[in-house]
Design a protein around this motif. Structure first.
Motif, short mmCIF file in Angstrom:
data_model
loop_
_atom_site.label_atom_id
_atom_site.label_comp_id
_atom_site.label_asym_id
_atom_site.label_seq_id
_atom_site.Cartn_x
_atom_site.Cartn_y
_atom_site.Cartn_z
N GLY A 1 4.05 6.07 3.70
CA GLY A 1 3.45 7.24 3.08
C GLY A 1 1.93 7.26 3.06
O GLY A 1 1.34 8.09 2.40
N CYS A 2 1.30 6.37 3.80
CA CYS A 2 -0.17 6.36 3.88
C CYS A 2 -0.57 7.40 4.93
O CYS A 2 -0.81 7.07 6.10
CB CYS A 2 -0.68 4.97 4.23
N TYR B 1 6.49 4.15 7.72
CA TYR B 1 7.20 5.40 7.56
C TYR B 1 6.30 6.48 6.94
O TYR B 1 5.66 6.27 5.92
CB TYR B 1 8.45 5.23 6.68
N GLY B 2 6.23 7.63 7.57
CA GLY B 2 5.47 8.75 7.04
C GLY B 2 3.97 8.66 7.23
O GLY B 2 3.23 9.43 6.64
N CYS B 3 3.52 7.74 8.07
CA CYS B 3 2.07 7.63 8.35
C CYS B 3 1.77 8.64 9.47
O CYS B 3 1.73 8.30 10.65
CB CYS B 3 1.70 6.20 8.77
N THR B 4 1.57 9.87 9.09
CA THR B 4 1.49 10.97 10.03
C THR B 4 0.25 10.94 10.93
O THR B 4 0.20 11.66 11.93
CB THR B 4 1.55 12.32 9.29
N LYS B 5 -0.75 10.12 10.61
CA LYS B 5 -1.93 10.02 11.48
C LYS B 5 -1.99 8.71 12.24
O LYS B 5 -2.96 8.44 12.94
CB LYS B 5 -3.20 10.21 10.65
N LEU B 6 -0.96 7.88 12.13
CA LEU B 6 -0.93 6.60 12.82
C LEU B 6 -1.00 6.85 14.33
O LEU B 6 -0.17 7.57 14.88
CB LEU B 6 0.34 5.83 12.47
N ALA B 7 -2.00 6.28 14.97
CA ALA B 7 -2.25 6.58 16.38
C ALA B 7 -2.26 5.32 17.23
O ALA B 7 -3.11 5.16 18.10
CB ALA B 7 -3.56 7.33 16.52
N LEU B 8 -1.32 4.40 16.99
CA LEU B 8 -1.28 3.18 17.79
C LEU B 8 -1.14 3.51 19.27
O LEU B 8 -0.36 4.38 19.65
CB LEU B 8 -0.10 2.30 17.36
N PHE C 1 0.82 -1.21 0.00
CA PHE C 1 0.00 0.00 0.00
C PHE C 1 0.86 1.27 0.00
O PHE C 1 0.40 2.34 0.36
CB PHE C 1 -0.94 0.01 1.21
N TYR C 2 2.12 1.13 -0.39
CA TYR C 2 3.07 2.24 -0.41
C TYR C 2 2.46 3.44 -1.14
O TYR C 2 2.02 3.35 -2.26
CB TYR C 2 4.33 1.80 -1.12
N GLY C 3 2.42 4.57 -0.47
CA GLY C 3 1.98 5.82 -1.09
C GLY C 3 0.48 5.95 -1.31
O GLY C 3 0.05 6.86 -2.01
N CYS C 4 -0.30 5.09 -0.72
CA CYS C 4 -1.77 5.19 -0.85
C CYS C 4 -2.24 6.26 0.14
O CYS C 4 -2.67 5.95 1.26
CB CYS C 4 -2.44 3.84 -0.60
#
Length: 163
Positions: A32-33, A54-61, A7-10
């Motif tokens: 980049g998701c 990497y770059g999943c700026t909304k990842l809220a684990l 799902f790279y860049g989705c």
């Protein structure tokens, strides 16, 4: 199984949950998701490979599964909303840049089995508040804690042989 870079860049991917059978998050799977906002991973996950999020700026684990033993290079790099306060006790390996620029990461301790902290592992983690490192740590890589303005270490473990 979800393949490398599946799902790279989705940038519009907004998955809420991953299937329970997933055991490994492969390299760059979700890189980049930027809208991916997962709050948990399946309990069977044991490894998170290089640049997986990497770059999943909304990842809220809110935590990682207890079976996770390795966190690859840049696995969570630039995940600015990642606010973990602890890592699973079985983690022994923290790759280079694993948490670089995770400005909300607020770990208070590292698992006792960690023996090395690779280069730039926590670079730019301005909320990191570690007060001590596990006694088994023997090496600390270049810029491992660069820019960690809240780091509260008072001493290094006696077994550290290289910084």
């Amino acid at each position: 199984s979800i393949g490398d870079a599946a799902f790279y860049g989705c940038t519009n991917l907004t998955l809420e949950k991953l299937p329970n059978g997933v055991t490994s998050i492969k390299g760059a799977t979700f890189r980049g998701c930027t809208k991916l906002a997962l709050t948990e991973l399946p309990s069977g996950v044991t490894s998170i490979e290089s640049a997986a999020f990497y770059g999943c700026t909304k990842l809220a684990l809110t935590g990682l599964p207890s079976g996770v033993t390795s966190i690859g290079s840049s696995a969570f790099g630039s995940c600015t909303k990642l606010a973990l306060t602890e890592l699973p006790s079985g983690v022994t390996s923290i790759g280079s840049m694993a948490f670089s620029d995770c400005t909300s990461l607020a770990l208070t301790e590292l698992p006792s089995g960690v023996t090395s902290i690779e280069s730039s592992a926590f670079n730019g983690c301005t909320s990191l508040v570690l007060a001590e490192l596990p006694s088994g740590v023997t090496s600390i890589g270049d810029a491992a804690f660069y820019g960690c303005t809240k780091l509260a270490l008072t001493e290094l473990p006696s077994g550290v042989t290289s910084i």
